[in-house]
Design an enzyme around this catalytic site. Structure first.
Site, PDB file in Angstrom:
ATOM      1  N   GLY A  46       0.780  -1.239   0.000  1.00  0.00           N
ATOM      2  CA  GLY A  46       0.000   0.000   0.000  1.00  0.00           C
ATOM      3  C   GLY A  46       0.809   1.285   0.000  1.00  0.00           C
ATOM      4  O   GLY A  46       0.346   2.325  -0.459  1.00  0.00           O
ATOM      5  N   GLU A 101       3.453   4.445   5.559  1.00  0.00           N
ATOM      6  CA  GLU A 101       2.257   3.596   5.487  1.00  0.00           C
ATOM      7  C   GLU A 101       1.176   4.305   4.679  1.00  0.00           C
ATOM      8  O   GLU A 101       1.182   5.544   4.567  1.00  0.00           O
ATOM      9  CB  GLU A 101       1.812   3.400   6.930  1.00  0.00           C
ATOM     10  CG  GLU A 101       1.130   2.194   7.416  1.00  0.00           C
ATOM     11  CD  GLU A 101       0.789   0.997   6.631  1.00  0.00           C
ATOM     12  OE1 GLU A 101       0.848   0.987   5.384  1.00  0.00           O
ATOM     13  OE2 GLU A 101       0.380   0.035   7.275  1.00  0.00           O
ATOM     14  N   ASP A 102       0.249   3.551   4.131  1.00  0.00           N
ATOM     15  CA  ASP A 102      -0.874   4.168   3.418  1.00  0.00           C
ATOM     16  C   ASP A 102      -1.951   4.648   4.382  1.00  0.00           C
ATOM     17  O   ASP A 102      -2.491   5.729   4.242  1.00  0.00           O
ATOM     18  CB  ASP A 102      -1.460   3.193   2.371  1.00  0.00           C
ATOM     19  CG  ASP A 102      -1.771   1.806   2.930  1.00  0.00           C
ATOM     20  OD1 ASP A 102      -1.574   1.577   4.154  1.00  0.00           O
ATOM     21  OD2 ASP A 102      -2.208   0.940   2.155  1.00  0.00           O
ATOM     22  N   ASP A 105      -5.394   2.187  10.681  1.00  0.00           N
ATOM     23  CA  ASP A 105      -6.795   1.900  11.002  1.00  0.00           C
ATOM     24  C   ASP A 105      -6.883   1.395  12.450  1.00  0.00           C
ATOM     25  O   ASP A 105      -6.958   2.184  13.377  1.00  0.00           O
ATOM     26  CB  ASP A 105      -7.324   0.891   9.980  1.00  0.00           C
ATOM     27  CG  ASP A 105      -8.786   0.533  10.186  1.00  0.00           C
ATOM     28  OD1 ASP A 105      -9.489   1.272  10.883  1.00  0.00           O
ATOM     29  OD2 ASP A 105      -9.237  -0.497   9.644  1.00  0.00           O
ATOM     30  N   LYS A 133      -7.193   6.873  10.192  1.00  0.00           N
ATOM     31  CA  LYS A 133      -8.619   6.589  10.454  1.00  0.00           C
ATOM     32  C   LYS A 133      -8.770   6.317  11.948  1.00  0.00           C
ATOM     33  O   LYS A 133      -8.892   5.162  12.374  1.00  0.00           O
ATOM     34  CB  LYS A 133      -9.022   5.360   9.624  1.00  0.00           C
ATOM     35  CG  LYS A 133     -10.470   5.321   9.231  1.00  0.00           C
ATOM     36  CD  LYS A 133     -10.976   3.990   8.691  1.00  0.00           C
ATOM     37  CE  LYS A 133     -10.210   3.218   7.687  1.00  0.00           C
ATOM     38  NZ  LYS A 133     -10.921   2.010   7.188  1.00  0.00           N
ATOM     39  N   PHE A 154     -14.517   2.474   4.343  1.00  0.00           N
ATOM     40  CA  PHE A 154     -13.538   1.636   3.655  1.00  0.00           C
ATOM     41  C   PHE A 154     -13.145   2.326   2.358  1.00  0.00           C
ATOM     42  O   PHE A 154     -13.972   2.585   1.490  1.00  0.00           O
ATOM     43  CB  PHE A 154     -14.093   0.234   3.380  1.00  0.00           C
ATOM     44  CG  PHE A 154     -13.017  -0.678   2.871  1.00  0.00           C
ATOM     45  CD1 PHE A 154     -12.061  -1.195   3.740  1.00  0.00           C
ATOM     46  CD2 PHE A 154     -12.922  -0.977   1.520  1.00  0.00           C
ATOM     47  CE1 PHE A 154     -11.036  -2.003   3.274  1.00  0.00           C
ATOM     48  CE2 PHE A 154     -11.902  -1.795   1.053  1.00  0.00           C
ATOM     49  CZ  PHE A 154     -10.962  -2.307   1.927  1.00  0.00           C
ATOM     50  N   VAL A 155     -11.865   2.670   2.262  1.00  0.00           N
ATOM     51  CA  VAL A 155     -11.393   3.446   1.118  1.00  0.00           C
ATOM     52  C   VAL A 155     -10.419   2.638   0.260  1.00  0.00           C
ATOM     53  O   VAL A 155      -9.774   1.700   0.744  1.00  0.00           O
ATOM     54  CB  VAL A 155     -10.713   4.769   1.577  1.00  0.00           C
ATOM     55  CG1 VAL A 155     -11.721   5.692   2.223  1.00  0.00           C
ATOM     56  CG2 VAL A 155      -9.560   4.506   2.539  1.00  0.00           C
ATOM     57  N   ARG A 167      -5.671  -0.512  -6.351  1.00  0.00           N
ATOM     58  CA  ARG A 167      -4.460   0.174  -5.870  1.00  0.00           C
ATOM     59  C   ARG A 167      -3.996   1.239  -6.858  1.00  0.00           C
ATOM     60  O   ARG A 167      -3.354   2.213  -6.490  1.00  0.00           O
ATOM     61  CB  ARG A 167      -3.300  -0.818  -5.690  1.00  0.00           C
ATOM     62  CG  ARG A 167      -3.496  -1.834  -4.592  1.00  0.00           C
ATOM     63  CD  ARG A 167      -2.180  -2.575  -4.354  1.00  0.00           C
ATOM     64  NE  ARG A 167      -2.344  -3.813  -3.617  1.00  0.00           N
ATOM     65  CZ  ARG A 167      -2.364  -3.901  -2.287  1.00  0.00           C
ATOM     66  NH1 ARG A 167      -2.275  -2.826  -1.542  1.00  0.00           N
ATOM     67  NH2 ARG A 167      -2.492  -5.076  -1.699  1.00  0.00           N
TER      68      ARG A 167
HETATM   69  P1  IMP Z   1      -4.358  -1.621  10.790  1.00  0.00           P
HETATM   70  O1  IMP Z   1      -3.405  -2.679  11.235  1.00  0.00           O
HETATM   71  O2  IMP Z   1      -5.795  -2.013  11.075  1.00  0.00           O
HETATM   72  O3  IMP Z   1      -4.034  -0.240  11.295  1.00  0.00           O
HETATM   73  O4  IMP Z   1      -4.377  -1.589   9.239  1.00  0.00           O
HETATM   74  C1  IMP Z   1      -3.352  -1.205   8.435  1.00  0.00           C
HETATM   75  C2  IMP Z   1      -3.531  -1.818   7.081  1.00  0.00           C
HETATM   76  O5  IMP Z   1      -4.889  -2.207   6.846  1.00  0.00           O
HETATM   77  C3  IMP Z   1      -3.222  -0.818   5.993  1.00  0.00           C
HETATM   78  O6  IMP Z   1      -1.875  -0.863   5.647  1.00  0.00           O
HETATM   79  C4  IMP Z   1      -4.118  -1.261   4.868  1.00  0.00           C
HETATM   80  O7  IMP Z   1      -3.461  -2.242   4.102  1.00  0.00           O
HETATM   81  C5  IMP Z   1      -5.298  -1.891   5.541  1.00  0.00           C
HETATM   82  N1  IMP Z   1      -6.464  -0.978   5.607  1.00  0.00           N
HETATM   83  C6  IMP Z   1      -6.963  -0.333   6.687  1.00  0.00           C
HETATM   84  N2  IMP Z   1      -8.039   0.412   6.375  1.00  0.00           N
HETATM   85  C7  IMP Z   1      -8.219   0.244   5.032  1.00  0.00           C
HETATM   86  C8  IMP Z   1      -9.165   0.780   4.077  1.00  0.00           C
HETATM   87  O8  IMP Z   1     -10.065   1.584   4.376  1.00  0.00           O
HETATM   88  N3  IMP Z   1      -9.003   0.352   2.801  1.00  0.00           N
HETATM   89  C9  IMP Z   1      -8.034  -0.509   2.391  1.00  0.00           C
HETATM   90  N4  IMP Z   1      -7.136  -1.016   3.240  1.00  0.00           N
HETATM   91  C10 IMP Z   1      -7.222  -0.636   4.550  1.00  0.00           C
END
Ligand code: IMP
Length: 182
Positions: A46, A101-102, A105, A133, A154-155, A167
């Site tokens: 990402g 990071e992208d 969440d 987020k 969800f984006v 992507r």
């Molecule tokens: P976390 O571990 O939940 O913070 O998530 C991080 C990873 O989850 C990111 O690097 C994304 O790959 C994926 N992710 C989280 N939210 C989204 C979203 O809204 N769309 C697509 N991928 C997401």
């Protein structure tokens, strides 16, 4: 049928992303002045579009590394089970690491990776993310550099995928719910 037809609305435009990359790149250049060979560590896949924009605005001798980390496995909610598919190619002991990071969440991915790099002896570990987020947080985590804070949706696009697609969209948009409810 275009890929864009599956997008409900544009959340962060291409122009806004370019401005974010420039702003954060300049800030990072200021903050890391005098730091010896910081490592910009991208979390695949990402990070790729945003990190390639960002690094052009970092006017410092940085090393570039990648790790392939996954936690979603084709759904829209994080599994919380962080897997390292590809590790970085260099030792982090005594090094200053800036993770690119992208999106942040739940915070689980970064919490895991920051702890891992700290355990490996990194001197400092900070995070730069295109999107934050905070409403999705399960673990408290505050990235040092944030492009833009977004609501709990969800984006996709600009590196972010749904089931490995979208992507390559040149903006961040909200995916139509009927796509993942199919
Ligand atoms: P976390 O571990 O939940 O913070 O998530 C991080 C990873 O989850 C990111 O690097 C994304 O790959 C994926 N992710 C989280 N939210 C989204 C979203 O809204 N769309 C697509 N991928 C997401």
């Amino acid at each position: 049928m275009s890929l864009h037809d599956n997008i409900e609305s544009i959340l962060v435009s291409e122009k806004e992303i370019a401005e974010i990359a420039e702003r954060l790149g300049k800030q990072i250049t200021e903050d890391y002045k005098g730091v010896e060979r910081p490592i910009l560590l991208g979390l695949l896949k990402g990070c790729v579009p945003f990190m390639s924009d960002l690094q052009k605005h970092i006017d410092l001798p940085i090393e570039i590394e990648y790790m392939d980390v996954s936690s979603y496995h084709g759904s829209i909610t994080s599994s919380g089970d962080v897997k390292i598919r590809k590790d970085m190619n260099t030792s982090v002991s005594g090094r200053d690491i800036l993770i690119a990071e992208d999106i942040v969440d739940t915070g689980k991915t970064l919490d895991t990776i920051v702890k891992l790099l700290t355990h490996r002896g990194a001197k400092s570990v900070e995070v730069v993310t295109l999107l934050d987020k905070p409403a999705g947080r399960v673990i408290p985590f505050t990235p040092k550099y944030i492009g833009v804070t977004i609501p709990k949706a969800f984006v996709v696009g600009y590196g972010l995928d749904y089931d490995e697609l979208y992507r390559n969209i040149p903006y961040v948009g909200i995916l139509k719910p009927e796509i993942y409810k199919k």
